[in-house]
Design an enzyme around this catalytic site. Structure first.
Site, PDB file in Angstrom:
ATOM      1  CG  HIS A 159      -0.260   0.291   2.383  1.00  0.00           C
ATOM      2  ND1 HIS A 159       0.499  -0.723   3.268  1.00  0.00           N
ATOM      3  CD2 HIS A 159      -0.044   1.438   3.096  1.00  0.00           C
ATOM      4  CE1 HIS A 159       0.907   0.017   4.199  1.00  0.00           C
ATOM      5  NE2 HIS A 159       0.729   1.164   4.407  1.00  0.00           N
TER       6      HIS A 159
HETATM    7  C1  UD1 Z   1      -2.387   5.104   5.693  1.00  0.00           C
HETATM    8  C2  UD1 Z   1      -1.180   5.930   6.362  1.00  0.00           C
HETATM    9  C3  UD1 Z   1      -0.308   4.731   6.455  1.00  0.00           C
HETATM   10  C4  UD1 Z   1      -0.747   3.466   6.945  1.00  0.00           C
HETATM   11  C5  UD1 Z   1      -1.862   3.131   6.140  1.00  0.00           C
HETATM   12  C6  UD1 Z   1      -2.449   1.680   6.612  1.00  0.00           C
HETATM   13  C7  UD1 Z   1      -0.830   8.263   5.929  1.00  0.00           C
HETATM   14  C8  UD1 Z   1       0.040   9.470   5.459  1.00  0.00           C
HETATM   15  N1  UD1 Z   1      -0.784   7.137   5.613  1.00  0.00           N
HETATM   16  O1  UD1 Z   1      -2.376   5.361   4.474  1.00  0.00           O
HETATM   17  O2  UD1 Z   1       0.997   5.386   6.856  1.00  0.00           O
HETATM   18  O3  UD1 Z   1       0.364   2.609   6.653  1.00  0.00           O
HETATM   19  O4  UD1 Z   1      -2.808   4.085   6.406  1.00  0.00           O
HETATM   20  O5  UD1 Z   1      -3.619   1.678   5.998  1.00  0.00           O
HETATM   21  O6  UD1 Z   1      -1.718   8.619   6.977  1.00  0.00           O
HETATM   22  N2  UD1 Z   1      -9.762   4.299   1.646  1.00  0.00           N
HETATM   23  C9  UD1 Z   1     -10.905   3.723   1.278  1.00  0.00           C
HETATM   24  N3  UD1 Z   1     -11.287   3.284   2.538  1.00  0.00           N
HETATM   25  C10 UD1 Z   1     -10.924   3.373   3.653  1.00  0.00           C
HETATM   26  C11 UD1 Z   1      -9.687   4.310   3.983  1.00  0.00           C
HETATM   27  C12 UD1 Z   1      -9.285   4.498   2.688  1.00  0.00           C
HETATM   28  O7  UD1 Z   1     -11.242   3.358   0.052  1.00  0.00           O
HETATM   29  O8  UD1 Z   1     -11.132   2.970   4.896  1.00  0.00           O
HETATM   30  C13 UD1 Z   1      -9.008   4.929   0.169  1.00  0.00           C
HETATM   31  C14 UD1 Z   1      -9.002   6.493   0.181  1.00  0.00           C
HETATM   32  O9  UD1 Z   1     -10.092   6.938  -0.519  1.00  0.00           O
HETATM   33  C15 UD1 Z   1      -7.861   6.679  -0.452  1.00  0.00           C
HETATM   34  C16 UD1 Z   1      -6.986   5.515  -0.089  1.00  0.00           C
HETATM   35  O10 UD1 Z   1      -7.599   4.539   0.327  1.00  0.00           O
HETATM   36  O11 UD1 Z   1      -7.615   7.020  -1.734  1.00  0.00           O
HETATM   37  C17 UD1 Z   1      -5.808   5.691   0.604  1.00  0.00           C
HETATM   38  O12 UD1 Z   1      -6.269   6.260   2.029  1.00  0.00           O
HETATM   39  P1  UD1 Z   1      -5.337   7.258   3.049  1.00  0.00           P
HETATM   40  O13 UD1 Z   1      -6.046   7.695   4.147  1.00  0.00           O
HETATM   41  O14 UD1 Z   1      -4.507   8.201   1.950  1.00  0.00           O
HETATM   42  O15 UD1 Z   1      -4.155   6.266   3.734  1.00  0.00           O
HETATM   43  P2  UD1 Z   1      -3.490   5.075   3.261  1.00  0.00           P
HETATM   44  O16 UD1 Z   1      -2.943   4.853   1.947  1.00  0.00           O
HETATM   45  O17 UD1 Z   1      -4.548   3.919   3.736  1.00  0.00           O
END
Ligand code: UD1
Length: 362
Positions: A204
């Site tokens: 991820h």
């Molecule tokens: C975040 C953390 C990372 C951690 C990871 C674990 C930061 C900078 N990054 O990254 O350190 O290792 O979490 O998972 O805080 N999304 C969904 N559903 C959800 C959550 C997210 O669809 O429940 C999608 C969002 O729309 C987004 C993507 O996943 O486009 C990433 O979500 P984001 O909050 O940016 O963080 P992670 O990449 O999960």
């Protein structure tokens, strides 16, 4: 004593679980806030259920966005809560955007900040987590470290020794607490897997999945590995989204031994990981968990903020160089690797107890 803890993402939940229990044991007045950075059932609710974390007292519902948007929105929504609740300290865990946002909100209001998992450094400023770690530590009053490298890093950054406490690893508290229960999970049966006859993959990091060339390169590594062993890949939402937008679904479908699943809950994932031949990952926490489980972990990154897992544990830091990863995987599959397999100091299931004692004494 009144503590307000803030969590936001999946890896925060297993870190806060043992602290919630410990606060309860000591009758600490505890308020739990979820920022809502992770909101899907698989990324949030399953973990609260598996780990029996009480429903958050406040859910800020900030959702997805850029780092700046998430931090700004958390600050705006958390400020009135902190003003109303007036905790003695705000507790944050890990290194995600929610961690930094909550620490900054508290610090701006003159409330003490306790950071659990302080001091880890990858020395790679292109990672948002590294920026979050440095900024959070700068404004923290209690810095709880998981490994000695953390203490050294913090002292080098000019943080007073008096504020640094080497306490061990709360994520490992949770692991040891749930290991036995996880063995009852039906996940192997569901995916028709035999113990030690498959590898678990997680992916991820923005550096691996936000860029088409690197993501494709990892898939070409997988093409080779899955010819030798089945690979189970619970897909993170960030990876899933990019897989579609980079048009890589076809490539994935063509790999007959690659088993794709939704993100798994805590107990199912722990069972899957514990029974794997090895793990391929770019996660931080999984490097620590595999070290305690004694499972080889091939880390698909150039660096790690958790050096103790390489120096003492089962972590094989390999980068995403195609040839290197495949040859390391082949060595592991052929049992040709001698693992270090030592449990790091204080990773004994009692970190949360130490943290709460320190807070009570101060
Ligand atoms: C975040 C953390 C990372 C951690 C990871 C674990 C930061 C900078 N990054 O990254 O350190 O290792 O979490 O998972 O805080 N999304 C969904 N559903 C959800 C959550 C997210 O669809 O429940 C999608 C969002 O729309 C987004 C993507 O996943 O486009 C990433 O979500 P984001 O909050 O940016 O963080 P992670 O990449 O999960």
């Amino acid at each position: 004593m009144k503590i307000l803890s803030v969590v936001g993402t999946r890896p925060n939940f297993m870190k806060i679980a043992p602290l919630v229990n410990e606060f309860k044991k000591h009758n600490v007045d505890h308020v739990l806030v979820h920022t809502g950075q992770h909101y899907d059932k698989e990324m949030y609710k399953l973990f609260f259920d598996d780990l029996k974390i009480p429903k958050p007292d406040f859910d800020l519902g900030v959702g997805s966005g850029t780092r700046e948007q998430q931090i700004k929105s958390i600050k705006a929504k958390l400020t009135p809560i902190l003003k109303k609740e007036e905790p003695d300290a705000v507790m944050v865990v890990g290194d995600v955007n929610s961690t930094l946002a909550a620490a900054q909100t508290a610090s701006n209001l003159g409330i003490k900040v306790a950071h659990v998992e302080a001091g880890l450094r990858s020395f790679d400023n292109t990672m948002p987590e590294e920026l979050n770690r440095i900024e959070t530590d700068k404004i923290s009053d209690f810095l709880f470290t998981t490994e000695k490298s953390g203490d050294i890093n913090l002292e080098k950054e000019g943080i007073s020794k008096d504020n640094i406490f080497f306490v061990g690893n709360v994520m490992i508290d949770t692991l040891l607490d749930h290991k036995e229960k996880a063995e009852q999970s039906k996940i192997l049966k569901k995916l028709i897997l035999e113990k030690k006859d498959y590898c678990t993959l997680t992916l991820h990091r923005p550096s691996n999945v936000d860029n088409k060339v690197d993501f494709e390169n990892i898939l070409s590594i997988l093409v080779e590995i899955q010819e030798k062993i089945r690979v189970v890949f619970p897909v993170h939402p960030r990876a899933r989204k990019n897989m579609h937008s980079f048009n890589l679904d076809g490539k994935i479908k063509n790999m007959k031994n690659l088993i794709i699943t939704e993100p798994l809950g805590y107990l199912d994932f722990l069972c899957l990981m514990s029974n794997s031949k090895f793990v391929l990952t770019d996660s931080g926490g999984i490097q620590e968990e595999t070290t305690v489980l004694g499972i080889p972990c091939i880390t698909l990154r150039k660096n790690t903020e958790r050096p103790v897992t390489v120096e003492q544990g089962t972590n094989l830091l390999v980068s995403i160089d195609n040839g290197k990863v495949v040859s390391k995987a082949m060595e592991v599959i052929g049992n040709k690797i001698k693992l270090k397999n030592k449990i790091p100091e204080l990773w004994d299931g009692m970190a949360a107890e130490r943290i709460v004692k320190i807070l009570l004494n101060n």
